[in-house]
Design a protein around this motif. Structure first.
Motif, PDB file in Angstrom:
ATOM      1  N   THR A 190      -5.796   2.435  16.225  1.00 26.31           N
ATOM      2  CA  THR A 190      -6.498   1.482  17.067  1.00 26.31           C
ATOM      3  C   THR A 190      -5.540   0.593  17.846  1.00 26.31           C
ATOM      4  O   THR A 190      -4.488   0.193  17.333  1.00 26.31           O
TER       5      THR A 190
ATOM      6  N   HIS B  94      -9.238   9.130  17.123  1.00 25.29           N
ATOM      7  CA  HIS B  94      -9.385   9.821  15.845  1.00 25.29           C
ATOM      8  C   HIS B  94      -8.744  11.186  16.006  1.00 25.29           C
ATOM      9  O   HIS B  94      -8.829  11.800  17.084  1.00 25.29           O
TER      10      HIS B  94
ATOM     11  N   HIS C 243      -9.362   3.173  20.757  1.00 19.86           N
ATOM     12  CA  HIS C 243      -8.936   3.790  19.501  1.00 19.86           C
ATOM     13  C   HIS C 243      -9.008   5.307  19.632  1.00 19.86           C
ATOM     14  O   HIS C 243      -9.523   5.828  20.626  1.00 19.86           O
TER      15      HIS C 243
ATOM     16  N   PHE D 196      -7.190  10.785  10.858  1.00 18.44           N
ATOM     17  CA  PHE D 196      -6.619   9.479  11.184  1.00 18.44           C
ATOM     18  C   PHE D 196      -7.519   8.715  12.139  1.00 18.44           C
ATOM     19  O   PHE D 196      -8.167   9.314  13.007  1.00 18.44           O
ATOM     20  N   THR D 197      -7.487   7.407  12.017  1.00 21.27           N
ATOM     21  CA  THR D 197      -8.014   6.487  13.014  1.00 21.27           C
ATOM     22  C   THR D 197      -6.878   5.536  13.365  1.00 21.27           C
ATOM     23  O   THR D 197      -6.273   4.936  12.476  1.00 21.27           O
TER      24      THR D 197
ATOM     25  N   TYR E  20       0.839  -1.191   0.000  1.00 25.95           N
ATOM     26  CA  TYR E  20       0.000   0.000   0.000  1.00 25.95           C
ATOM     27  C   TYR E  20       0.875   1.242   0.000  1.00 25.95           C
ATOM     28  O   TYR E  20       1.775   1.379   0.833  1.00 25.95           O
TER      29      TYR E  20
ATOM     30  N   ARG F 282       0.815   5.134   0.590  1.00 28.79           N
ATOM     31  CA  ARG F 282      -0.007   6.183   1.173  1.00 28.79           C
ATOM     32  C   ARG F 282       0.129   7.459   0.352  1.00 28.79           C
ATOM     33  O   ARG F 282       1.206   7.791  -0.126  1.00 28.79           O
TER      34      ARG F 282
ATOM     35  N   ARG G 128      -1.139  -0.926  11.552  1.00 23.67           N
ATOM     36  CA  ARG G 128      -1.336   0.184  10.626  1.00 23.67           C
ATOM     37  C   ARG G 128      -2.274   1.219  11.231  1.00 23.67           C
ATOM     38  O   ARG G 128      -2.723   1.094  12.354  1.00 23.67           O
ATOM     39  N   PHE G 129      -2.588   2.209  10.457  1.00 20.43           N
ATOM     40  CA  PHE G 129      -3.590   3.212  10.821  1.00 20.43           C
ATOM     41  C   PHE G 129      -4.356   3.543   9.558  1.00 20.43           C
ATOM     42  O   PHE G 129      -3.939   3.204   8.447  1.00 20.43           O
ATOM     43  N   TRP G 130      -5.480   4.206   9.719  1.00 20.64           N
ATOM     44  CA  TRP G 130      -6.284   4.610   8.571  1.00 20.64           C
ATOM     45  C   TRP G 130      -6.187   6.115   8.443  1.00 20.64           C
ATOM     46  O   TRP G 130      -6.271   6.837   9.444  1.00 20.64           O
ATOM     47  N   GLU G 131      -5.992   6.606   7.232  1.00 21.76           N
ATOM     48  CA  GLU G 131      -5.930   8.057   7.011  1.00 21.76           C
ATOM     49  C   GLU G 131      -6.804   8.449   5.834  1.00 21.76           C
ATOM     50  O   GLU G 131      -7.075   7.649   4.940  1.00 21.76           O
ATOM     51  N   HIS G 132      -7.246   9.698   5.894  1.00 21.98           N
ATOM     52  CA  HIS G 132      -8.062  10.265   4.817  1.00 21.98           C
ATOM     53  C   HIS G 132      -7.660  11.727   4.668  1.00 21.98           C
ATOM     54  O   HIS G 132      -7.758  12.498   5.627  1.00 21.98           O
TER      55      HIS G 132
END
Length: 176
Positions: free
Chosen positions: A19, A61, A59, A16-17, A4, A6, A115-119
């Motif tokens: 967890t 945000h 978690h 970001f999230t 992946y 980024r 990992r983390f989630w980003e938008h």
């Protein structure tokens, strides 16, 4: 195995999230001071602005803005996670019982999901929506009845600074 990549968009606010590995843990709020120290230490060496932040039991945000020309949020998250993990394992004696073989082999303490989630936020309306999401997340998880009742949120700072009025403008615009 897929890799992946980024996105790297300079100057754009990023949601970001992040967890914990144990989703039923209350560690983040129990160890909020250690998390805050990890964030502060990381910001002192790798600055970033905090647009919003909410810490829930397992978690968090947040929305960050990185300095001009800097897109390396992954290194910041790595540093925050490492500092927090070291503090928790040293002071609290965190000893997770559920670590995968790969985490054991890599010396991963098992505190965080890897990992983390980003938008990357597209515009002011997207920023307003994600600010609102941060504020209301403790209510969504039934931790409190109102955002102002949750102590681990930038809601209090944002309300005092008038930011809620700015976000409300997008609600009014959406209705017209």
């Amino acid at each position: 195995m897929s890799r992946y990549l980024r996105p790297r968009l300079p100057g754009v606010p990023i949601f970001f999230t992040v967890t914990l590995a144990q989703r039923d843990s209350w560690l983040l709020v129990e160890e909020i001071d250690r998390l805050r120290m990890a964030v502060a230490a990381t910001r002192s060496t790798r600055p970033f602005a905090i647009e919003a932040w909410v810490v829930l039991p397992d978690h968090l945000h947040c929305i960050w803005r990185l300095p001009d020309g800097d897109t390396d949020y992954s290194a910041r998250w790595g540093a925050i996670k490492a500092r927090c993990t070291r503090a928790v394992t040293a002071e609290v004696g965190w000893n997770p019982t559920l670590r995968s073989a790969s985490k054991v082999a890599k010396g991963d303490a098992g505190l965080w999901q890897r990992r983390f989630w980003e938008h990357h936020l597209r515009d002011e309306a997207d920023l307003a929506a994600h600010l609102r999401y941060c504020w209301w997340n403790p209510v969504k998880h039934r931790l409190v009845e109102r955002p102002e009742d949750w102590p681990y949120s930038s809601f209090h700072r944002d309300k005092a600074g008038g930011r809620m009025d700015w976000v409300s403008r997008f609600d009014r615009d959406a209705r017209t």
